[in-house]
Design a protein around this motif. Structure first.
Motif, PDB file in Angstrom:
ATOM      1  N   GLY A  59       0.773  -1.245   0.000  1.00  0.00           N
ATOM      2  CA  GLY A  59       0.000   0.000   0.000  1.00  0.00           C
ATOM      3  C   GLY A  59       0.795   1.280   0.000  1.00  0.00           C
ATOM      4  O   GLY A  59       0.236   2.344   0.283  1.00  0.00           O
ATOM      5  N   LYS A  60       2.089   1.248  -0.332  1.00  0.00           N
ATOM      6  CA  LYS A  60       2.887   2.490  -0.346  1.00  0.00           C
ATOM      7  C   LYS A  60       2.338   3.469  -1.385  1.00  0.00           C
ATOM      8  O   LYS A  60       2.074   4.637  -1.076  1.00  0.00           O
ATOM      9  CB  LYS A  60       4.360   2.171  -0.643  1.00  0.00           C
ATOM     10  N   THR A  61       2.183   3.005  -2.606  1.00  0.00           N
ATOM     11  CA  THR A  61       1.667   3.868  -3.666  1.00  0.00           C
ATOM     12  C   THR A  61       0.218   4.259  -3.397  1.00  0.00           C
ATOM     13  O   THR A  61      -0.184   5.404  -3.628  1.00  0.00           O
ATOM     14  CB  THR A  61       1.768   3.145  -5.024  1.00  0.00           C
ATOM     15  N   MET A  62      -0.553   3.332  -2.888  1.00  0.00           N
ATOM     16  CA  MET A  62      -1.958   3.597  -2.582  1.00  0.00           C
ATOM     17  C   MET A  62      -2.098   4.722  -1.561  1.00  0.00           C
ATOM     18  O   MET A  62      -2.941   5.624  -1.700  1.00  0.00           O
ATOM     19  CB  MET A  62      -2.605   2.315  -2.053  1.00  0.00           C
ATOM     20  N   LEU A  63      -1.259   4.711  -0.537  1.00  0.00           N
ATOM     21  CA  LEU A  63      -1.294   5.772   0.470  1.00  0.00           C
ATOM     22  C   LEU A  63      -0.872   7.111  -0.128  1.00  0.00           C
ATOM     23  O   LEU A  63      -1.502   8.149   0.126  1.00  0.00           O
ATOM     24  CB  LEU A  63      -0.374   5.408   1.635  1.00  0.00           C
ATOM     25  N   ALA A  64       0.199   7.097  -0.901  1.00  0.00           N
ATOM     26  CA  ALA A  64       0.695   8.338  -1.484  1.00  0.00           C
ATOM     27  C   ALA A  64      -0.352   8.974  -2.392  1.00  0.00           C
ATOM     28  O   ALA A  64      -0.533  10.201  -2.403  1.00  0.00           O
ATOM     29  CB  ALA A  64       1.981   8.075  -2.257  1.00  0.00           C
TER      30      ALA A  64
END
Length: 502
Positions: free
Chosen positions: A223-228
Protein backbone atom coordinates in the motif's frame (compact mmCIF):
# COMPACT_ATOMS: atom_id res chain seq x y z
CA UNK A 1 9.59 57.35 -42.70
CA UNK A 2 6.62 55.87 -40.73
CA UNK A 3 6.86 54.46 -37.23
CA UNK A 4 4.35 52.19 -35.44
CA UNK A 5 4.23 50.75 -31.95
CA UNK A 6 2.49 47.95 -30.01
CA UNK A 7 3.12 46.03 -26.80
CA UNK A 8 3.35 42.38 -25.75
CA UNK A 9 4.88 40.39 -22.85
CA UNK A 10 8.04 38.29 -22.61
CA UNK A 11 7.67 35.41 -20.13
CA UNK A 12 10.78 34.04 -18.46
CA UNK A 13 9.98 31.25 -16.04
CA UNK A 14 6.82 32.49 -14.34
CA UNK A 15 7.88 36.14 -14.49
CA UNK A 16 6.84 38.48 -17.28
CA UNK A 17 8.16 41.74 -18.67
CA UNK A 18 6.46 44.18 -21.02
CA UNK A 19 8.03 44.28 -24.49
CA UNK A 20 7.66 47.34 -26.71
CA UNK A 21 7.49 46.49 -30.41
CA UNK A 22 8.39 49.19 -32.92
CA UNK A 23 7.83 48.97 -36.65
CA UNK A 24 9.65 51.22 -39.10
CA UNK A 25 8.59 51.42 -42.75
CA UNK A 26 11.40 53.03 -44.74
CA UNK A 27 13.04 53.08 -48.10
CA UNK A 28 14.55 49.99 -49.62
CA UNK A 29 13.67 46.75 -51.31
CA UNK A 30 10.68 44.87 -49.81
CA UNK A 31 11.99 42.88 -46.82
CA UNK A 32 11.32 42.31 -43.14
CA UNK A 33 14.11 42.60 -40.59
CA UNK A 34 13.60 41.54 -36.97
CA UNK A 35 15.97 42.75 -34.22
CA UNK A 36 16.00 42.42 -30.43
CA UNK A 37 17.44 38.95 -29.69
CA UNK A 38 14.65 36.84 -31.27
CA UNK A 39 14.86 33.04 -31.19
CA UNK A 40 14.19 30.78 -34.18
CA UNK A 41 10.41 30.67 -33.65
CA UNK A 42 10.25 34.45 -33.46
CA UNK A 43 12.45 34.87 -36.54
CA UNK A 44 9.95 32.79 -38.50
CA UNK A 45 7.16 35.16 -37.46
CA UNK A 46 8.25 37.48 -40.30
CA UNK A 47 6.58 35.14 -42.79
CA UNK A 48 3.63 34.33 -40.55
CA UNK A 49 2.58 37.92 -39.88
CA UNK A 50 2.99 38.98 -43.51
CA UNK A 51 0.72 36.17 -44.72
CA UNK A 52 -1.75 36.77 -41.87
CA UNK A 53 -2.04 40.50 -42.63
CA UNK A 54 -2.54 39.88 -46.35
CA UNK A 55 -5.07 37.07 -45.83
CA UNK A 56 -7.03 39.24 -43.37
CA UNK A 57 -7.79 41.77 -46.11
CA UNK A 58 -5.12 44.31 -45.13
CA UNK A 59 -2.27 45.62 -47.25
CA UNK A 60 1.33 44.80 -46.37
CA UNK A 61 3.82 47.66 -47.00
CA UNK A 62 5.65 47.26 -50.31
CA UNK A 63 8.98 48.43 -48.90
CA UNK A 64 11.55 47.71 -46.22
CA UNK A 65 10.11 46.95 -42.74
CA UNK A 66 12.25 46.88 -39.59
CA UNK A 67 10.74 45.40 -36.42
CA UNK A 68 12.51 46.08 -33.12
CA UNK A 69 11.65 44.45 -29.79
CA UNK A 70 12.71 46.35 -26.69
CA UNK A 71 14.42 45.91 -24.24
CA UNK A 72 16.96 44.80 -26.81
CA UNK A 73 19.09 42.87 -24.31
CA UNK A 74 16.21 40.61 -23.21
CA UNK A 75 16.03 37.32 -25.14
CA UNK A 76 12.64 36.94 -26.90
CA UNK A 77 11.30 33.40 -27.11
CA UNK A 78 8.28 31.95 -28.88
CA UNK A 79 5.41 33.13 -31.05
CA UNK A 80 3.44 35.13 -28.47
CA UNK A 81 4.50 38.39 -30.19
CA UNK A 82 2.86 37.66 -33.59
CA UNK A 83 -0.31 39.68 -32.97
CA UNK A 84 1.56 42.70 -31.60
CA UNK A 85 4.09 42.58 -34.48
CA UNK A 86 1.36 42.66 -37.12
CA UNK A 87 -0.46 45.53 -35.40
CA UNK A 88 2.77 47.54 -35.12
CA UNK A 89 3.24 47.22 -38.90
CA UNK A 90 -0.35 48.31 -39.60
CA UNK A 91 0.13 51.21 -37.18
CA UNK A 92 3.28 52.29 -39.01
CA UNK A 93 1.29 52.16 -42.28
CA UNK A 94 -1.28 54.48 -40.64
CA UNK A 95 -4.06 51.91 -40.98
CA UNK A 96 -5.09 51.91 -37.30
CA UNK A 97 -6.28 54.47 -34.73
CA UNK A 98 -3.66 54.77 -32.02
CA UNK A 99 -5.61 55.38 -28.81
CA UNK A 100 -6.71 51.80 -28.12
CA UNK A 101 -3.49 50.42 -29.59
CA UNK A 102 -1.31 52.39 -27.19
CA UNK A 103 -3.35 51.39 -24.12
CA UNK A 104 -3.48 47.62 -24.69
CA UNK A 105 -1.23 44.58 -24.58
CA UNK A 106 -1.57 41.92 -27.30
CA UNK A 107 -0.80 38.20 -26.95
CA UNK A 108 -1.11 35.35 -29.42
CA UNK A 109 0.33 33.44 -32.35
CA UNK A 110 -1.00 34.04 -35.87
CA UNK A 111 -1.86 31.38 -38.39
CA UNK A 112 -1.26 32.14 -42.07
CA UNK A 113 -4.97 32.90 -42.56
CA UNK A 114 -5.02 35.32 -39.61
CA UNK A 115 -6.46 33.00 -36.94
CA UNK A 116 -5.22 33.55 -33.40
CA UNK A 117 -3.70 30.51 -31.73
CA UNK A 118 -3.17 29.87 -28.03
CA UNK A 119 0.39 30.02 -26.69
CA UNK A 120 1.95 28.90 -23.43
CA UNK A 121 2.24 31.28 -20.51
CA UNK A 122 -0.92 33.37 -21.04
CA UNK A 123 -1.65 33.61 -17.31
CA UNK A 124 1.81 34.84 -16.18
CA UNK A 125 1.79 37.26 -19.14
CA UNK A 126 -1.55 38.76 -18.04
CA UNK A 127 -0.31 38.96 -14.44
CA UNK A 128 2.77 40.84 -15.65
CA UNK A 129 0.63 43.27 -17.67
CA UNK A 130 -1.55 43.97 -14.63
CA UNK A 131 1.50 44.45 -12.42
CA UNK A 132 2.92 46.94 -14.94
CA UNK A 133 -0.26 49.01 -14.81
CA UNK A 134 -1.86 48.14 -18.16
CA UNK A 135 -5.65 48.22 -18.34
CA UNK A 136 -6.48 45.93 -21.29
CA UNK A 137 -5.07 42.65 -22.65
CA UNK A 138 -6.22 41.03 -25.90
CA UNK A 139 -5.75 37.25 -26.01
CA UNK A 140 -6.81 34.39 -28.30
CA UNK A 141 -10.45 33.45 -27.81
CA UNK A 142 -9.60 29.95 -26.55
CA UNK A 143 -7.36 31.44 -23.83
CA UNK A 144 -10.05 33.73 -22.39
CA UNK A 145 -10.91 31.40 -19.51
CA UNK A 146 -7.26 31.22 -18.43
CA UNK A 147 -6.66 34.95 -18.82
CA UNK A 148 -9.94 35.73 -17.06
CA UNK A 149 -8.59 34.27 -13.82
CA UNK A 150 -6.82 37.61 -13.25
CA UNK A 151 -9.09 40.25 -11.76
CA UNK A 152 -8.61 44.01 -11.97
CA UNK A 153 -7.72 44.13 -15.67
CA UNK A 154 -9.90 44.04 -18.81
CA UNK A 155 -9.56 40.83 -20.81
CA UNK A 156 -10.77 40.69 -24.41
CA UNK A 157 -10.78 37.63 -26.67
CA UNK A 158 -10.40 37.50 -30.45
CA UNK A 159 -10.59 34.65 -32.93
CA UNK A 160 -8.46 36.24 -35.64
CA UNK A 161 -6.50 39.33 -36.67
CA UNK A 162 -9.48 40.82 -38.52
CA UNK A 163 -11.49 40.96 -35.27
CA UNK A 164 -8.69 42.79 -33.45
CA UNK A 165 -8.30 45.29 -36.32
CA UNK A 166 -12.07 45.87 -36.37
CA UNK A 167 -12.07 46.49 -32.61
CA UNK A 168 -9.21 48.99 -32.85
CA UNK A 169 -11.12 50.85 -35.58
CA UNK A 170 -14.25 50.94 -33.46
CA UNK A 171 -16.20 48.77 -35.89
CA UNK A 172 -16.90 45.86 -33.51
CA UNK A 173 -16.70 44.67 -29.92
CA UNK A 174 -14.53 41.90 -28.55
CA UNK A 175 -16.07 39.50 -26.00
CA UNK A 176 -15.00 39.37 -22.38
CA UNK A 177 -14.60 36.14 -20.36
CA UNK A 178 -17.66 34.63 -18.74
CA UNK A 179 -17.73 34.66 -14.92
CA UNK A 180 -15.56 31.76 -13.85
CA UNK A 181 -17.19 28.90 -11.97
CA UNK A 182 -14.96 26.01 -11.01
CA UNK A 183 -16.77 22.70 -10.91
CA UNK A 184 -16.06 20.29 -8.10
CA UNK A 185 -13.85 17.31 -8.81
CA UNK A 186 -14.83 14.18 -6.93
CA UNK A 187 -12.03 11.75 -6.21
CA UNK A 188 -12.78 8.08 -6.66
CA UNK A 189 -10.01 7.17 -4.20
CA UNK A 190 -10.65 7.31 -0.46
CA UNK A 191 -8.32 6.76 2.47
CA UNK A 192 -10.75 4.24 3.95
CA UNK A 193 -9.83 1.86 1.11
CA UNK A 194 -6.35 1.34 2.58
CA UNK A 195 -6.26 -1.92 4.54
CA UNK A 196 -4.52 -1.72 7.91
CA UNK A 197 -1.28 0.35 8.08
CA UNK A 198 -2.44 2.48 11.02
CA UNK A 199 1.09 3.82 11.63
CA UNK A 200 1.55 4.87 8.01
CA UNK A 201 -1.90 6.51 7.93
CA UNK A 202 -1.06 8.50 11.06
CA UNK A 203 2.32 9.49 9.59
CA UNK A 204 0.60 10.77 6.45
CA UNK A 205 -1.87 12.77 8.54
CA UNK A 206 0.99 14.44 10.43
CA UNK A 207 2.78 15.09 7.15
CA UNK A 208 -0.34 16.69 5.67
CA UNK A 209 -0.83 18.88 8.75
CA UNK A 210 2.64 20.39 8.48
CA UNK A 211 3.60 19.86 4.79
CA UNK A 212 6.43 17.49 5.78
CA UNK A 213 8.41 15.13 3.54
CA UNK A 214 7.85 11.38 3.97
CA UNK A 215 9.64 8.17 3.06
CA UNK A 216 7.75 4.88 2.96
CA UNK A 217 9.68 1.61 2.81
CA UNK A 218 8.42 -1.95 2.82
CA UNK A 219 7.76 -5.00 0.66
CA UNK A 220 5.78 -4.59 -2.57
CA UNK A 221 2.01 -4.70 -2.55
CA UNK A 222 1.44 -3.40 0.99
CA UNK A 223 0.00 0.00 0.00
CA UNK A 224 2.89 2.49 -0.35
CA UNK A 225 1.67 3.87 -3.67
CA UNK A 226 -1.96 3.60 -2.58
CA UNK A 227 -1.29 5.77 0.47
CA UNK A 228 0.69 8.34 -1.48
CA UNK A 229 -2.06 8.70 -4.09
CA UNK A 230 -4.58 9.48 -1.35
CA UNK A 231 -2.48 12.16 0.31
CA UNK A 232 -3.75 15.02 -1.93
CA UNK A 233 -7.30 14.20 -0.81
CA UNK A 234 -6.57 15.07 2.82
CA UNK A 235 -4.79 18.32 1.98
CA UNK A 236 -6.74 21.60 2.14
CA UNK A 237 -7.70 23.30 -1.12
CA UNK A 238 -5.28 25.93 -2.40
CA UNK A 239 -5.83 29.58 -1.57
CA UNK A 240 -6.51 32.03 -4.39
CA UNK A 241 -2.90 33.19 -4.46
CA UNK A 242 -1.57 29.62 -4.39
CA UNK A 243 -3.96 28.61 -7.19
CA UNK A 244 -2.65 31.38 -9.43
CA UNK A 245 0.96 30.38 -8.67
CA UNK A 246 0.34 26.73 -9.56
CA UNK A 247 -1.79 27.57 -12.61
CA UNK A 248 0.89 29.92 -13.96
CA UNK A 249 3.49 27.14 -13.80
CA UNK A 250 1.26 24.67 -15.62
CA UNK A 251 0.42 27.35 -18.18
CA UNK A 252 4.11 27.77 -19.00
CA UNK A 253 4.57 23.99 -19.04
CA UNK A 254 1.63 23.57 -21.43
CA UNK A 255 -0.14 21.10 -19.12
CA UNK A 256 -3.13 23.28 -18.26
CA UNK A 257 -6.42 21.65 -19.37
CA UNK A 258 -8.76 23.94 -21.32
CA UNK A 259 -11.85 22.68 -19.47
CA UNK A 260 -10.32 23.43 -16.04
CA UNK A 261 -8.13 26.53 -16.34
CA UNK A 262 -7.73 27.08 -12.59
CA UNK A 263 -5.84 24.51 -10.49
CA UNK A 264 -7.35 24.89 -7.02
CA UNK A 265 -6.40 21.47 -5.64
CA UNK A 266 -2.87 20.38 -4.68
CA UNK A 267 -1.27 18.76 -7.75
CA UNK A 268 0.04 15.21 -7.62
CA UNK A 269 3.09 14.64 -9.84
CA UNK A 270 4.62 11.17 -10.11
CA UNK A 271 7.51 11.05 -12.62
CA UNK A 272 8.83 7.68 -13.77
CA UNK A 273 11.93 6.37 -12.00
CA UNK A 274 13.87 6.62 -15.28
CA UNK A 275 13.37 10.41 -15.49
CA UNK A 276 16.41 12.60 -16.10
CA UNK A 277 17.64 15.58 -14.10
CA UNK A 278 16.10 17.96 -16.64
CA UNK A 279 12.73 16.20 -16.42
CA UNK A 280 12.80 16.45 -12.63
CA UNK A 281 14.06 19.98 -11.95
CA UNK A 282 13.50 21.58 -15.38
CA UNK A 283 15.63 22.31 -18.41
CA UNK A 284 15.70 22.04 -22.17
CA UNK A 285 17.26 24.20 -24.87
CA UNK A 286 16.55 27.90 -25.21
CA UNK A 287 14.57 29.00 -22.17
CA UNK A 288 14.30 26.27 -19.52
CA UNK A 289 10.89 24.64 -19.07
CA UNK A 290 9.49 23.75 -15.62
CA UNK A 291 10.25 20.26 -14.36
CA UNK A 292 8.34 17.90 -12.09
CA UNK A 293 9.41 19.71 -8.90
CA UNK A 294 7.83 22.94 -10.14
CA UNK A 295 4.70 21.30 -11.50
CA UNK A 296 4.30 19.81 -8.02
CA UNK A 297 4.46 23.29 -6.41
CA UNK A 298 2.02 23.50 -3.46
CA UNK A 299 1.30 19.80 -3.97
CA UNK A 300 2.87 16.35 -3.91
CA UNK A 301 5.96 15.03 -5.71
CA UNK A 302 5.80 11.25 -5.48
CA UNK A 303 8.92 9.28 -6.37
CA UNK A 304 7.97 5.62 -6.47
CA UNK A 305 10.80 3.07 -6.56
CA UNK A 306 13.15 5.88 -5.53
CA UNK A 307 16.03 3.43 -5.06
CA UNK A 308 15.92 2.81 -8.84
CA UNK A 309 16.40 6.50 -9.63
CA UNK A 310 19.86 7.72 -10.62
CA UNK A 311 22.05 9.24 -7.93
CA UNK A 312 22.48 12.54 -9.81
CA UNK A 313 18.72 12.86 -10.22
CA UNK A 314 18.11 12.33 -6.51
CA UNK A 315 20.85 14.74 -5.47
CA UNK A 316 19.30 17.41 -7.70
CA UNK A 317 16.39 17.51 -5.24
CA UNK A 318 18.48 18.92 -2.41
CA UNK A 319 18.43 22.57 -3.52
CA UNK A 320 14.66 22.75 -4.26
CA UNK A 321 13.91 21.08 -0.93
CA UNK A 322 15.85 23.78 0.92
CA UNK A 323 15.10 26.88 -1.17
CA UNK A 324 11.57 26.19 -2.39
CA UNK A 325 12.51 27.26 -5.93
CA UNK A 326 14.80 26.39 -8.82
CA UNK A 327 16.88 28.68 -11.02
CA UNK A 328 17.98 27.21 -14.34
CA UNK A 329 20.46 28.95 -16.63
CA UNK A 330 20.15 28.23 -20.34
CA UNK A 331 21.12 29.87 -23.61
CA UNK A 332 18.21 32.32 -23.59
CA UNK A 333 18.50 33.37 -19.95
CA UNK A 334 17.84 32.27 -16.39
CA UNK A 335 14.39 30.89 -15.59
CA UNK A 336 13.06 30.93 -12.03
CA UNK A 337 10.32 28.51 -11.01
CA UNK A 338 8.78 28.03 -7.56
CA UNK A 339 9.15 24.51 -6.19
CA UNK A 340 7.71 24.28 -2.68
CA UNK A 341 6.34 20.76 -2.66
CA UNK A 342 5.88 17.78 -0.36
CA UNK A 343 8.24 14.97 -1.26
CA UNK A 344 6.95 11.42 -0.84
CA UNK A 345 9.50 8.67 -1.39
CA UNK A 346 8.62 5.00 -1.68
CA UNK A 347 11.06 2.11 -1.91
CA UNK A 348 11.35 -1.63 -1.47
CA UNK A 349 13.87 -2.77 1.17
CA UNK A 350 16.05 -4.67 -1.32
CA UNK A 351 16.38 -5.47 -5.05
CA UNK A 352 14.56 -8.82 -4.93
CA UNK A 353 11.71 -7.33 -2.86
CA UNK A 354 10.00 -10.49 -1.54
CA UNK A 355 6.71 -10.27 0.31
CA UNK A 356 8.48 -11.63 3.41
CA UNK A 357 11.91 -10.58 4.64
CA UNK A 358 12.71 -14.22 5.38
CA UNK A 359 12.51 -14.99 1.65
CA UNK A 360 15.12 -12.38 0.65
CA UNK A 361 17.98 -13.79 -1.43
CA UNK A 362 20.03 -10.58 -1.60
CA UNK A 363 23.47 -10.42 -0.09
CA UNK A 364 23.86 -8.00 2.84
CA UNK A 365 26.07 -5.77 0.70
CA UNK A 366 23.41 -5.66 -2.02
CA UNK A 367 20.76 -4.58 0.49
CA UNK A 368 22.97 -1.78 1.80
CA UNK A 369 23.89 -0.68 -1.70
CA UNK A 370 20.25 -0.64 -2.85
CA UNK A 371 19.08 2.09 -0.46
CA UNK A 372 22.58 3.56 -0.38
CA UNK A 373 21.68 5.69 -3.42
CA UNK A 374 19.74 7.87 -0.99
CA UNK A 375 22.53 9.98 0.46
CA UNK A 376 22.66 11.13 4.05
CA UNK A 377 22.11 14.82 3.20
CA UNK A 378 19.00 13.94 1.16
CA UNK A 379 17.54 11.66 3.83
CA UNK A 380 18.28 14.29 6.47
CA UNK A 381 15.77 16.51 4.67
CA UNK A 382 13.03 13.86 4.97
CA UNK A 383 11.05 14.58 8.14
CA UNK A 384 9.08 11.35 8.52
CA UNK A 385 10.28 7.81 7.76
CA UNK A 386 7.95 4.86 8.02
CA UNK A 387 8.74 1.16 7.62
CA UNK A 388 5.48 -0.49 6.55
CA UNK A 389 4.84 -4.09 7.53
CA UNK A 390 2.86 -6.76 5.71
CA UNK A 391 -0.83 -6.70 6.49
CA UNK A 392 -2.04 -9.34 8.93
CA UNK A 393 -5.00 -11.51 7.98
CA UNK A 394 -7.16 -9.89 10.63
CA UNK A 395 -6.92 -6.55 8.89
CA UNK A 396 -9.17 -7.78 6.09
CA UNK A 397 -12.09 -8.31 8.45
CA UNK A 398 -11.50 -5.33 10.72
CA UNK A 399 -13.69 -2.26 10.56
CA UNK A 400 -13.14 0.15 7.68
CA UNK A 401 -10.66 2.89 8.48
CA UNK A 402 -11.40 6.61 8.63
CA UNK A 403 -12.47 8.28 5.42
CA UNK A 404 -10.60 11.00 3.58
CA UNK A 405 -13.20 13.59 4.63
CA UNK A 406 -12.74 12.87 8.35
CA UNK A 407 -8.95 13.09 8.17
CA UNK A 408 -9.07 16.18 5.97
CA UNK A 409 -11.19 17.99 8.57
CA UNK A 410 -8.51 17.44 11.23
CA UNK A 411 -5.74 18.44 8.85
CA UNK A 412 -7.64 21.57 7.87
CA UNK A 413 -8.04 22.59 11.53
CA UNK A 414 -4.33 21.95 12.18
CA UNK A 415 -3.30 23.95 9.11
CA UNK A 416 -5.52 26.87 10.12
CA UNK A 417 -4.01 26.92 13.60
CA UNK A 418 -0.49 26.88 12.20
CA UNK A 419 -1.27 29.58 9.64
CA UNK A 420 -2.69 31.83 12.34
CA UNK A 421 0.35 31.27 14.55
CA UNK A 422 2.88 32.04 11.78
CA UNK A 423 0.87 34.71 9.89
CA UNK A 424 2.82 37.59 11.43
CA UNK A 425 6.03 36.19 9.92
CA UNK A 426 4.70 35.24 6.47
CA UNK A 427 4.91 31.45 6.91
CA UNK A 428 1.98 29.22 6.00
CA UNK A 429 2.95 25.77 7.27
CA UNK A 430 5.18 24.31 9.96
CA UNK A 431 7.60 22.99 7.33
CA UNK A 432 8.40 26.56 6.21
CA UNK A 433 9.45 27.84 9.65
CA UNK A 434 13.24 28.40 9.76
CA UNK A 435 15.31 26.72 12.44
CA UNK A 436 16.42 29.94 14.22
CA UNK A 437 12.77 30.89 14.81
CA UNK A 438 12.06 27.48 16.35
CA UNK A 439 15.06 27.76 18.65
CA UNK A 440 14.59 31.41 19.68
CA UNK A 441 11.19 33.06 19.23
CA UNK A 442 9.25 29.82 19.61
CA UNK A 443 11.59 27.93 21.89
CA UNK A 444 10.05 24.96 23.68
CA UNK A 445 10.40 24.27 27.39
CA UNK A 446 13.53 22.64 28.76
CA UNK A 447 11.60 19.45 29.48
CA UNK A 448 10.25 19.26 25.93
CA UNK A 449 13.69 19.83 24.41
CA UNK A 450 15.42 17.20 26.55
CA UNK A 451 14.87 14.31 24.06
CA UNK A 452 16.36 16.40 21.24
CA UNK A 453 19.38 17.30 23.37
CA UNK A 454 19.99 13.62 24.13
CA UNK A 455 19.70 12.68 20.45
CA UNK A 456 22.19 15.40 19.50
CA UNK A 457 24.69 14.28 22.16
CA UNK A 458 24.51 10.69 20.94
CA UNK A 459 24.93 11.79 17.31
CA UNK A 460 21.60 10.20 16.33
CA UNK A 461 20.46 13.35 14.51
CA UNK A 462 22.15 16.38 12.98
CA UNK A 463 21.37 20.01 13.76
CA UNK A 464 19.22 20.10 10.62
CA UNK A 465 17.49 16.93 11.77
CA UNK A 466 16.77 18.52 15.15
CA UNK A 467 15.08 21.49 13.48
CA UNK A 468 13.00 19.18 11.32
CA UNK A 469 11.98 17.11 14.34
CA UNK A 470 10.79 20.28 16.06
CA UNK A 471 8.69 21.18 13.03
CA UNK A 472 7.06 17.75 13.10
CA UNK A 473 6.43 18.15 16.84
CA UNK A 474 4.51 21.36 16.16
CA UNK A 475 2.37 19.49 13.61
CA UNK A 476 1.60 16.72 16.10
CA UNK A 477 0.62 19.37 18.65
CA UNK A 478 -1.61 21.14 16.11
CA UNK A 479 -3.47 17.91 15.38
CA UNK A 480 -3.99 17.42 19.13
CA UNK A 481 -5.16 21.01 19.59
CA UNK A 482 -2.28 21.81 21.97
CA UNK A 483 -0.89 25.31 22.31
CA UNK A 484 2.69 24.08 21.91
CA UNK A 485 4.56 20.76 21.79
CA UNK A 486 5.53 18.93 24.94
CA UNK A 487 7.99 16.11 25.51
CA UNK A 488 5.51 13.51 24.17
CA UNK A 489 5.15 15.31 20.85
CA UNK A 490 8.93 15.76 20.55
CA UNK A 491 9.55 12.06 21.25
CA UNK A 492 6.99 11.12 18.62
CA UNK A 493 8.66 13.43 16.10
CA UNK A 494 12.07 11.87 16.80
CA UNK A 495 10.54 8.42 16.51
CA UNK A 496 9.24 9.34 13.03
CA UNK A 497 12.81 10.01 11.89
CA UNK A 498 14.27 6.66 12.94
CA UNK A 499 11.59 4.05 13.47
CA UNK A 500 12.20 0.95 11.40
CA UNK A 501 13.89 2.74 8.53
CA UNK A 502 16.90 0.46 8.16
Amino acid sequence: MALGRAHSVAVSGVDGQIVEIEADIGRGLPAVHLVGLPDAALQESRDRIRAAVTNSGEEWPDSKVILALSPATLPKVGSVYDLALSLAVLDAAKKLPRRQLRESVFLGELALDGRLRVVRGILPAVLAAKSAGWGTVVVPHRAMAEAGLVSGIEILGARDLAEVVGWLRGERYLPVPEPFEQGEVSSASDLSEVVGQADARWALEVAAAGAHHVMLTGPPGIGKTMLAQRLPGILPALTEQESLEVTAIHSVAGTLPEDRPLIDLPPFIAPHHSSSVSALVGGGSGMAKPGAVSRAHRGILFLDECAEIGVKVLEALRTPLEDGEVRIARRDGVARYPARFQLILAANPCPCAPSRDADCVCAPAARRRYLGKLSGPLLDRVDIRVRMQAVATGALIDEVGESTADVRARVQAAREGAAQRWSEYGWRTNAEVPGPALRQKFRLTRTALAPVERALRKGVITARGADRALRVAWSVADLAGAAMPGSDEVVMALDFRDRGFQ
